[in-house]
Design an enzyme around this catalytic site. Structure first.
Site, PDB file in Angstrom:
ATOM      1  N   GLU A 132       0.824  -1.224   0.000  1.00 36.63           N
ATOM      2  CA  GLU A 132       0.000   0.000   0.000  1.00 36.63           C
ATOM      3  C   GLU A 132       0.855   1.269   0.000  1.00 36.63           C
ATOM      4  O   GLU A 132       1.202   1.790   1.048  1.00 36.63           O
ATOM      5  CB  GLU A 132      -0.931   0.012   1.217  1.00 36.63           C
ATOM      6  CG  GLU A 132      -1.829   1.235   1.264  1.00 36.63           C
ATOM      7  CD  GLU A 132      -2.784   1.253   2.453  1.00 36.63           C
ATOM      8  OE1 GLU A 132      -3.526   2.257   2.594  1.00 36.63           O
ATOM      9  OE2 GLU A 132      -2.797   0.295   3.240  1.00 36.63           O
ATOM     10  N   LYS A 186      -2.296  -2.095  -3.312  1.00 38.34           N
ATOM     11  CA  LYS A 186      -3.356  -1.261  -2.744  1.00 38.34           C
ATOM     12  C   LYS A 186      -2.956   0.210  -2.899  1.00 38.34           C
ATOM     13  O   LYS A 186      -2.435   0.830  -1.988  1.00 38.34           O
ATOM     14  CB  LYS A 186      -3.590  -1.607  -1.262  1.00 38.34           C
ATOM     15  CG  LYS A 186      -4.713  -0.788  -0.631  1.00 38.34           C
ATOM     16  CD  LYS A 186      -5.011  -1.209   0.806  1.00 38.34           C
ATOM     17  CE  LYS A 186      -6.096  -0.323   1.416  1.00 38.34           C
ATOM     18  NZ  LYS A 186      -6.492  -0.735   2.778  1.00 38.34           N
TER      19      LYS A 186
END
Length: 351
Positions: free
Chosen positions: A186, A228
């Site tokens: 992420e 992500k």
């Protein structure tokens, strides 16, 4: 002695199958991994007691939502959450497993100031991570999450700031795969600021390029990760706020240029978008581009799924059914967005 790279090779089938399962069908991830201080901030705004009992009750309301497994493939948990139980003693991990939801765990230790780089952050938590990952795998977790935070501002992000975070993400990812856990990678370019959409696209491209250079350098199996990222968006205070179609165009341009086809899925973070906007923007991307994409476009939302339910719940047992209905409604909206079938009319109809 088995080396780390050999462990990743041995785990390749498990990692690939888990990653595919996390983005299969129309489902997505539910990020319920907020730290206790963050949870307390949200509770305080609604006058909910900031206690361990209130946190447990809130999380029980979420994991015990009937039908949640129809829309959610995996749930990202916090260290406290993965060890908690329902009021009747049933472990949350069992509740999730019974619903067909894969348990995941947040493993970073948060973003701290990056030395000699004012305004920039570096995510910490690599020390002792190998041992923690082993424990989480034994507990039943099958994927993990690490968030890097990239701010846009005057003179930032710097090349060294991006590279430091990309390197940490890659080392985390390699350690996860060694332990048999799919890493959710992420790198979040924050929405805060008045930067225009195009500037966000350029920064996000730069970040993703450096992340994949580092992932390859650390011998991470790309078929066994989930990316992500942020959607490409104008800053929250930018006077020009582009349409969902323009956001979709900028985001897809960025991803096509940077994300290898070997990655099985991209699960967007919501990053402070409203629940409705997050669903609408994801919907346009899938509606227009799904058949052209090498990777699945899914969601890994936190507030964009939970916030309406939290506002209804307000810490009261009597509100649990209505709060769960709101949670399931948001999850269903995002499933529809994965199919490219979400419409604003869905917001007026709650089954």
């Amino acid at each position: 002695m088995v080396h780390a790279s050999e462990m990743i090779t041995m785990n390749a089938q498990l990692l690939t199958e888990t990653a595919k399962s996390l983005v299969a069908g129309d489902k997505g991830l539910l990020a319920m991994d907020e730290s206790n201080p963050t949870c307390h901030k949200r509770f305080a705004k609604l006058n909910i007691p900031q206690t361990v009992d209130a946190r447990r009750a809130y999380r029980e309301m979420i994991v015990a939502t009937p039908g949640l497994g129809e829309c959610i493939s995996g749930a990202i948990l916090y260290d406290e959450t993965i060890r908690q139980q329902k009021k009747d003693g049933t472990p949350f991990l069992k509740v999730l497993a019974d619903a067909g939801i894969i348990p995941g765990i947040k493993v970073d230790a948060g973003a701290k100031d990056l030395a000699a780089h004012p305004g920039e952050k570096i995510t910490e938590g690599l020390d002792g991570l190998r041992e923690r990952l082993k424990e989480y795998f034994q507990m039943g977790a099958r994927f993990a999450k690490w968030r890097a935070v990239i701010a846009i501002g005057d003179g930032i992000p710097s090349c060294s700031g991006i590279e430091a975070n990309a390197h940490a993400l890659a080392r985390y990812a390699a350690l996860c795969q060694e332990a048999g856990l799919v890493p959710v990678v992420e790198p979040e370019v924050l929405m805060d600021g008045e930067h225009p959409l195009e500037h966000c696209r350029k920064v996000t491209e730069d970040v993703l390029r450096k992340v994949f250079i580092q992932l390859n350098s650390q011998r991470v199996l790309l078929e066994g990760i989930i990316l992500k990222p942020n959607m490409v968006l104008p800053g929250l205070t930018c006077p020009v706020q582009e349409s969902a179609d323009e956001v979709a165009d900028a985001t897809m341009k960025c991803l096509w240029r940077t994300v290898p086809a070997a990655v099985p899925g991209i699960a967007f973070l919501s990053g402070g978008q409203s629940a409705e906007l997050a669903s609408a923007r994801l919907n346009v991307m899938n509606h227009r581009f799904k058949l052209q994409l090498p990777w699945a476009l899914a969601f890994s939302f936190a507030r964009a799924i939970q916030q309406p339910a939290l506002e209804i719940w307000q810490g009261k047992d009597a509100n649990v059914p209505a709060a769960q209905q709101a949670l399931l409604h948001r999850a269903r909206c995002n499933c529809a967005a994965r199919r490219g079938e979400y419409t604003a009319a869905m917001e007026r109809i709650r089954a």
